[in-house]
Design an enzyme around this catalytic site. Structure first.
Site, PDB file in Angstrom:
ATOM      1  N   ASP A  30     -52.392 -36.029  -9.738  1.00 10.43           N
ATOM      2  CA  ASP A  30     -52.038 -34.939 -10.482  1.00 10.43           C
ATOM      3  C   ASP A  30     -53.153 -34.083 -10.488  1.00 10.43           C
ATOM      4  O   ASP A  30     -54.308 -34.601 -11.046  1.00 10.43           O
ATOM      5  CB  ASP A  30     -51.567 -35.120 -11.864  1.00 10.43           C
ATOM      6  CG  ASP A  30     -50.978 -33.880 -12.465  1.00 10.43           C
ATOM      7  OD1 ASP A  30     -51.366 -32.874 -12.284  1.00 10.43           O
ATOM      8  OD2 ASP A  30     -50.060 -33.996 -13.452  1.00 10.43           O
ATOM      9  N   PHE A  86     -47.595 -24.299 -18.921  1.00  9.57           N
ATOM     10  CA  PHE A  86     -48.219 -23.310 -19.215  1.00  9.57           C
ATOM     11  C   PHE A  86     -48.626 -22.258 -17.650  1.00  9.57           C
ATOM     12  O   PHE A  86     -48.806 -23.127 -16.959  1.00  9.57           O
ATOM     13  CB  PHE A  86     -49.737 -23.640 -19.488  1.00  9.57           C
ATOM     14  CG  PHE A  86     -50.932 -22.539 -19.664  1.00  9.57           C
ATOM     15  CD1 PHE A  86     -50.630 -21.660 -20.893  1.00  9.57           C
ATOM     16  CD2 PHE A  86     -51.801 -22.415 -19.071  1.00  9.57           C
ATOM     17  CE1 PHE A  86     -51.530 -20.769 -21.082  1.00  9.57           C
ATOM     18  CE2 PHE A  86     -52.785 -21.326 -19.193  1.00  9.57           C
ATOM     19  CZ  PHE A  86     -52.866 -20.660 -20.154  1.00  9.57           C
ATOM     20  N   HIS A 102     -48.311 -32.471  -9.854  1.00  4.52           N
ATOM     21  CA  HIS A 102     -48.119 -32.097 -11.298  1.00  4.52           C
ATOM     22  C   HIS A 102     -46.835 -31.492 -11.529  1.00  4.52           C
ATOM     23  O   HIS A 102     -46.068 -32.044 -12.196  1.00  4.52           O
ATOM     24  CB  HIS A 102     -49.021 -30.817 -11.564  1.00  4.52           C
ATOM     25  CG  HIS A 102     -49.028 -30.767 -12.915  1.00  4.52           C
ATOM     26  ND1 HIS A 102     -49.327 -31.654 -14.059  1.00  4.52           N
ATOM     27  CD2 HIS A 102     -48.603 -29.436 -13.601  1.00  4.52           C
ATOM     28  CE1 HIS A 102     -48.967 -31.038 -15.212  1.00  4.52           C
ATOM     29  NE2 HIS A 102     -48.665 -29.534 -14.866  1.00  4.52           N
ATOM     30  N   SER A 151     -45.661 -30.862 -18.740  1.00  6.37           N
ATOM     31  CA  SER A 151     -46.869 -30.359 -18.791  1.00  6.37           C
ATOM     32  C   SER A 151     -47.335 -29.859 -20.260  1.00  6.37           C
ATOM     33  O   SER A 151     -47.042 -30.622 -21.147  1.00  6.37           O
ATOM     34  CB  SER A 151     -47.331 -29.239 -17.648  1.00  6.37           C
ATOM     35  OG  SER A 151     -48.729 -28.922 -17.713  1.00  6.37           O
ATOM     36  N   MET A 152     -47.748 -28.397 -20.444  1.00  7.84           N
ATOM     37  CA  MET A 152     -47.801 -28.017 -21.889  1.00  7.84           C
ATOM     38  C   MET A 152     -46.323 -27.983 -22.618  1.00  7.84           C
ATOM     39  O   MET A 152     -46.340 -28.037 -23.742  1.00  7.84           O
ATOM     40  CB  MET A 152     -48.227 -26.628 -21.770  1.00  7.84           C
ATOM     41  CG  MET A 152     -48.654 -26.063 -23.099  1.00  7.84           C
ATOM     42  SD  MET A 152     -49.221 -24.378 -23.363  1.00  7.84           S
ATOM     43  CE  MET A 152     -47.570 -23.674 -23.122  1.00  7.84           C
TER      44      MET A 152
END
Length: 254
Positions: free
Chosen positions: A194, A25, A224, A93-94
């Site tokens: 993270d 994202f 992250h 992530s997303m």
């Protein structure tokens, strides 16, 4: 609308092992380009789409929803499925959320799932106000570029668009609800520290999926965006071994 330098999608034809790669994202394919190029150089067939609203402007992203992001990766997956014997999904992530959703939806048509700091929920209490806050202000401070390695940037947006973020939370809720439908071999790589996605997301995934072949790797020297951080080579090594195993239908668990 023009695409930011480095945010271009990647497509490479190779063997009948397919790899679908997805960024996160407010980011772009730039954060996953090393993985996609490595997979292509390994001889696999690779698709790395640019999610709608990403790699342009945060205002553009604020007009998009998770349904559009899902449609983009689903189309890429179906193309790979039709031309390959095995398809492995890789997401950051997303992007990990979206890959997990495909695994839930397509079951045995997915050979394996590689998740790098996947997002399934956010622990920030302020997110509870998103349904109202998104109507009051279009954006908040950026969440990108969480990288431990000095001088490295992922090129994420300088602002976080709230309408789009609210849509992402709807995606996370759907994916989390259906986690028991994940039965494929899983390689989970998550950072010890993270600042974007709380490590409890990894615990949530592991506690709810139904997969029997699961390998968990804790990244000790990355934040992250681990694909651009100190553990990038470790990620590539783990991913290469995982894809080689699942494409041969071997057990990857320890």
């Amino acid at each position: 609308m023009s695409i930011l330098p480095g945010a271009e999608p990647l497509s490479a034809d190779g063997s009948r092992t397919g790899v679908l790669v997805c960024h996160g994202f407010t980011g772009s394919p730039s954060s996953m380009r090393g993985i996609a190029e490595h997979c292509a150089q390994s001889g696999w067939t690779v698709r790395m789409p640019r999610l709608p609203g990403h790699g342009t402007t945060w205002q553009d992203l604020n007009q998009r929803t998770w349904h559009e992001w899902h449609a983009e990766v689903a189309a890429a997956f179906l193309e790979l499925r039709d031309r390959c014997d095995d398809v492995i999904l890789v997401g950051l992530s997303m992007g990990g959320s979206l890959m997990t959703l495909l695994a839930e939806e397509y079951g045995e048509q997915v050979a394996g799932l590689v998740l790098i700091n996947p997002a399934y929920r956010m622990t920030d209490w302020r997110l509870k106000a998103l349904p109202v806050l998104k109507h009051l202000t279009p954006s908040i401070a950026a969440i990108g570029d969480d990288i431990k390695k000095p001088g490295v940037r992922e090129g994420a947006y300088p602002r976080t668009p709230l309408r789009a973020l609210h849509s992402a939370t709807e995606l996370w809720a759907k994916v989390t609800r259906d986690l028991p439908q994940v039965t494929q071999p899983v390689l989970l790589l998550h950072s010890r520290v993270d600042h974007v996605v709380d490590p409890s997301n990894a615990e949530l995934l592991l506690s709810r999926i139904s997969s029997h072949a699961v390998r968990e790797v804790v990244l000790e020297n990355s934040f992250h965006v681990a694909t651009l951080d100190h553990d990038a080579d470790l990620i590539l090594n783990e991913l290469t071994a995982f894809i080689a195993h699942v494409s041969d239908r071997e057990d990857v668990s320890e």
